[in-house]
Design a protein around this motif. Structure first.
Motif, short mmCIF file in Angstrom:
data_model
loop_
_atom_site.label_atom_id
_atom_site.label_comp_id
_atom_site.label_asym_id
_atom_site.label_seq_id
_atom_site.Cartn_x
_atom_site.Cartn_y
_atom_site.Cartn_z
N LEU A 226 0.82 -1.21 0.00
CA LEU A 226 0.00 0.00 0.00
C LEU A 226 0.85 1.27 0.00
O LEU A 226 0.36 2.35 -0.33
N SER A 227 2.12 1.13 0.35
CA SER A 227 3.00 2.30 0.31
C SER A 227 3.25 2.77 -1.11
O SER A 227 3.65 3.91 -1.35
N HIS A 228 3.01 1.87 -2.09
CA HIS A 228 3.18 2.23 -3.50
C HIS A 228 1.94 2.91 -4.08
O HIS A 228 1.92 3.30 -5.24
N MET A 229 0.90 3.00 -3.25
CA MET A 229 -0.33 3.67 -3.68
C MET A 229 -0.50 4.95 -2.88
O MET A 229 -0.10 5.04 -1.72
N ASP A 230 -1.08 5.92 -3.50
CA ASP A 230 -1.31 7.20 -2.82
C ASP A 230 -2.68 7.16 -2.16
O ASP A 230 -3.70 7.48 -2.79
N ILE A 231 -2.75 6.75 -0.90
CA ILE A 231 -4.04 6.71 -0.22
C ILE A 231 -4.16 7.80 0.85
O ILE A 231 -5.16 7.86 1.56
N ALA A 248 -6.02 -0.61 10.13
CA ALA A 248 -4.89 0.04 10.81
C ALA A 248 -3.80 0.41 9.81
O ALA A 248 -3.19 1.48 9.91
N ILE A 249 -3.55 -0.47 8.85
CA ILE A 249 -2.54 -0.18 7.81
C ILE A 249 -2.97 1.04 6.99
O ILE A 249 -2.15 1.91 6.68
N CYS A 250 -4.25 1.10 6.63
CA CYS A 250 -4.74 2.24 5.84
C CYS A 250 -4.62 3.54 6.63
O CYS A 250 -4.23 4.58 6.08
N LEU A 251 -4.93 3.50 7.92
CA LEU A 251 -4.80 4.70 8.75
C LEU A 251 -3.34 5.09 8.92
O LEU A 251 -3.00 6.27 8.97
N TYR A 252 -2.46 4.09 8.99
CA TYR A 252 -1.02 4.36 9.06
C TYR A 252 -0.57 5.13 7.81
O TYR A 252 0.28 6.03 7.88
N HIS A 253 -1.16 4.78 6.68
CA HIS A 253 -0.83 5.48 5.43
C HIS A 253 -1.67 6.76 5.25
O HIS A 253 -1.73 7.30 4.15
N LYS A 254 -2.32 7.20 6.32
CA LYS A 254 -3.00 8.50 6.40
C LYS A 254 -4.26 8.58 5.54
O LYS A 254 -4.58 9.64 4.98
N ALA A 255 -4.98 7.46 5.45
CA ALA A 255 -6.29 7.52 4.79
C ALA A 255 -7.20 8.47 5.56
O ALA A 255 -7.18 8.52 6.79
N ARG A 256 -8.00 9.23 4.83
CA ARG A 256 -8.92 10.17 5.47
C ARG A 256 -10.06 9.43 6.18
O ARG A 256 -10.49 9.81 7.27
N LYS A 257 -10.52 8.37 5.55
CA LYS A 257 -11.67 7.63 6.07
C LYS A 257 -11.58 6.19 5.58
O LYS A 257 -11.17 5.93 4.45
N VAL A 258 -11.96 5.25 6.44
CA VAL A 258 -11.97 3.84 6.07
C VAL A 258 -13.38 3.30 6.32
O VAL A 258 -13.93 3.47 7.41
#
Length: 307
Positions: A226-231, A248-258
């Motif tokens: 997921l680090s290769h994607m801009d989320i 948790a991984i998505c929030l780590y990559h600073k997703a606005r909302k899951v």
């Protein structure tokens, strides 16, 4: 009437029609045959249906199907209704059909050279999303299934024979959570996700210590992928989750909302995580209240839905 209001009215009307006026088995079979799709429920040929001399009662509720159980008849009738409704989407029933609709993606290597991407895009034209999401058959639950897959359905589980199945060699699980509570054993607080616990999981992702349900290596691999994607600042849909490790991984990559879509109910007390079941998501779509998603993530979930 605005475009959004028109779309919402159209979808709501489709939903009402689907609930109140279901086609009979004969009507569904005839329409499938006219579209070149082989029905699952046995019955008359297209020539018989279209013959002026036929004595077929098209409004007959139950037909003489010749199947060896009522369970098969009810399931197969439902699947035929799904086949009729899903159109071109149901044509992805073999590797050959998938290849026909596949567009290779192009990426660039470290030298800036264009190379073929890892994940191709499959494009299906003329998919009626309103009809699909307004149809209750797509989310129908049935816990009366037998331990072995009936021969008539094997092609749906194997992409028309592209894969083999170990019939009778694996444990048969009957633990569907559709519209009940989600699996509780994988997370310390069961199907209730609290903000503090989620935030702790995000910190564990940062430290490469969150094992998750599939082990530490799997968590680290998905985090890297997921680090290769801009989320960052994106809205992410997670399909299938009883343990919020992907969230948790998505929030780590600073997703606005899951948003987590899961068969069973999950109660989220985290301000950045919302949860849905199939029925609540379908209703939001029909009502015109379903937000758009920028990214969809799923891990070991979609393939467990069967066919």
């Amino acid at each position: 009437m605005t475009a959004v209001e028109e779309q919402t009215t159209k979808a709501t009307t489709a939903a009402t029609t689907d609930i109140e006026v279901k086609r009979t088995v004969h009507q569904v079979r005839k329409e499938l045959l006219q579209k070149g799709i082989e029905p699952i429920v046995p019955g008359p040929s297209l020539e018989s249906y279209e013959s002026s001399n036929n004595d077929i009662d098209m409004n007959e509720a139950v037909i003489d199907h010749g199947l060896d159980s009522q369970w098969k008849y009810e399931l197969y009738s439902r699947l035929d209704r799904v086949q009729l409704m899903c159109g071109n989407l149901c044509k992805l029933n073999s590797l050959e059909e998938i290849e026909k609709h596949t567009i290779p993606n192009k990426n660039k290597n470290d030298e800036g050279e264009e190379i073929e991407g890892i994940l191709p895009t499959v494009v299906i034209p003329n998919v009626d999303c309103d009809a699909i999401l307004a149809n209750e058959d797509i989310d129908a639950g049935d816990m009366t299934f037998p331990p072995l897959i009936p021969d008539e359905l094997m092609k749906f589980y194997t992409l028309s024979g592209a894969f083999s199945i170990r019939q009778g060699k694996d444990k048969v699980r009957k633990d569907a959570y559709l519209e009940g509570e989600a699996e509780k054993s994988l997370w310390p607080t069961g199907n209730i996700w609290n903000e503090g616990d989620i935030d702790n999981a995000v910190q564990m992702v940062r430290k490469n210590t969150l094992a998750g349900p599939y082990g530490l290596e799997e968590t680290i691999q998905l985090t890297k992928s997921l680090s290769h994607m801009d989320i960052e600042d994106k809205s992410v849909l997670v399909i299938g989750s009883s343990h919020p490790w992907v969230e948790a991984i998505c929030l780590y990559h600073k997703a606005r909302k899951v948003t987590t879509l899961e068969y069973g109910e999950i109660i989220s007390n985290h301000p950045k995580i919302e949860t849905e079941t199939p029925s609540t998501m379908r209703k939001k779509y029909i009502d015109g209240n379903l937000d758009f998603f920028d990214v969809v993530v799923t891990q070991s979930s979609v393939e467990h839905s069967g066919f």
